[in-house]
Design a protein around this motif. Structure first.
Motif, PDB file in Angstrom:
ATOM      1  N   GLU A 190      -3.488   3.747  -1.808  1.00 18.11           N
ATOM      2  CA  GLU A 190      -3.378   3.043  -3.092  1.00 18.11           C
ATOM      3  C   GLU A 190      -3.013   1.595  -2.810  1.00 18.11           C
ATOM      4  OE1 GLU A 190      -1.431   4.549  -7.016  1.00 18.11           O
ATOM      5  OE2 GLU A 190       0.138   3.568  -5.843  1.00 18.11           O
ATOM      6  N   GLU A 191      -3.823   0.664  -3.338  1.00 15.53           N
ATOM      7  CA  GLU A 191      -3.528  -0.750  -3.121  1.00 15.53           C
ATOM      8  C   GLU A 191      -2.788  -1.368  -4.305  1.00 15.53           C
ATOM      9  OE1 GLU A 191      -7.203  -2.816  -2.472  1.00 15.53           O
ATOM     10  OE2 GLU A 191      -7.714  -2.800  -4.589  1.00 15.53           O
ATOM     11  N   ASN A 192      -2.859  -0.698  -5.435  1.00 13.01           N
ATOM     12  CA  ASN A 192      -2.199  -1.158  -6.642  1.00 13.01           C
ATOM     13  C   ASN A 192      -2.072   0.061  -7.548  1.00 13.01           C
ATOM     14  OD1 ASN A 192      -1.089  -2.836  -8.555  1.00 13.01           O
ATOM     15  ND2 ASN A 192      -2.830  -4.240  -8.639  1.00 13.01           N
ATOM     16  N   ARG A 201      -9.756   7.733  -1.690  1.00 16.94           N
ATOM     17  CA  ARG A 201      -9.416   8.933  -0.921  1.00 16.94           C
ATOM     18  C   ARG A 201     -10.564   9.274   0.019  1.00 16.94           C
ATOM     19  NH1 ARG A 201      -8.847  12.815  -4.925  1.00 16.94           N
ATOM     20  NH2 ARG A 201     -10.995  13.398  -4.627  1.00 16.94           N
ATOM     21  N   GLN A 253      -5.162   2.235  -8.528  1.00 24.38           N
ATOM     22  CA  GLN A 253      -6.316   1.879  -7.704  1.00 24.38           C
ATOM     23  C   GLN A 253      -6.193   2.582  -6.365  1.00 24.38           C
ATOM     24  OE1 GLN A 253      -6.415  -2.569  -9.619  1.00 24.38           O
ATOM     25  NE2 GLN A 253      -6.922  -2.419  -7.461  1.00 24.38           N
ATOM     26  N   VAL A 254      -6.802   3.763  -6.283  1.00 23.38           N
ATOM     27  CA  VAL A 254      -6.650   4.638  -5.126  1.00 23.38           C
ATOM     28  C   VAL A 254      -8.017   5.024  -4.591  1.00 23.38           C
ATOM     29  CG1 VAL A 254      -5.688   6.836  -4.303  1.00 23.38           C
ATOM     30  CG2 VAL A 254      -4.572   5.626  -6.194  1.00 23.38           C
ATOM     31  N   TYR A 280       0.828  -1.202   0.000  1.00 24.99           N
ATOM     32  CA  TYR A 280       0.000   0.000   0.000  1.00 24.99           C
ATOM     33  C   TYR A 280       0.864   1.253   0.000  1.00 24.99           C
ATOM     34  CZ  TYR A 280      -3.885  -2.975   1.640  1.00 24.99           C
ATOM     35  OH  TYR A 280      -4.861  -3.929   1.770  1.00 24.99           O
TER      36      TYR A 280
END
Length: 160
Positions: free
Chosen positions: A147-149, A155, A152-153, A35
């Motif tokens: 962000e996990e990837n 907020r 792919q975020v 992350y």
């Protein structure tokens, strides 16, 4: 002129395992992410012309991330999961699935799911508590992105 100021830290990183439930009864496979977290704190300038000291902010953010880093993230408020924790182990049940982890490898989070949206909210709440309790600082706003990837975020933004 109505001036607004903010300080932002980016590329704070932690690695953790998790899974989520979705669609009212499905469950992802156990997996993990590296992350990345970005935080922004808004507020007026202080006597030093800072919103908040970058060094202190980074220290507090890093301490929260260290608690999560290299752990299994467990959502204890998920109605689809049965989480039983003892001194030695954490057992998680979902339907016919069952996982057992050493307690020291888990972080039990008071959230409904380990989505990046709720992780962002968790992080923001923890950071706000530290800023208020240790520094008597009440920001006018906070934003946390997780962000996990790549690409792919999620907020979370709060006006205080």
């Amino acid at each position: 002129m109505n001036e607004q100021y903010a300080v932002r830290l980016t590329d704070l990183v932690f690695s953790a395992g998790h899974f989520i439930t979705y669609n009212g009864g499905e469950c992802e496979r156990l997996h993990g992410h590296n992350y990345r977290v970005a935080i922004e704190v808004e507020g007026p300038l202080d006597e030093n012309h800072y919103v908040f000291d970058f060094i202190a902010l980074k220290k507090q953010a890093a301490a929260i991330l260290l608690e999560l880093d290299h752990h299994m993230l467990v959502a204890t408020k998920n109605p689809l999961l049965q989480v039983t924790a003892s001194r030695d182990e954490v057992e998680i049940r979902f339907s016919n699935k069952r996982w057992i982890f050493p307690s020291e490898d888990c972080v039990l989070l008071d959230i409904a799911n380990t989505t990046v949206e709720l992780l962002a909210n968790y992080f923001a709440q923890r950071l706000l508590t530290v800023l208020q309790d240790q520094y008597q600082f009440q920001p006018s706003g906070i934003q946390v992105a997780v962000e996990e990837n790549f690409g792919q975020v999620a907020r979370m933004t709060a006006r205080i």
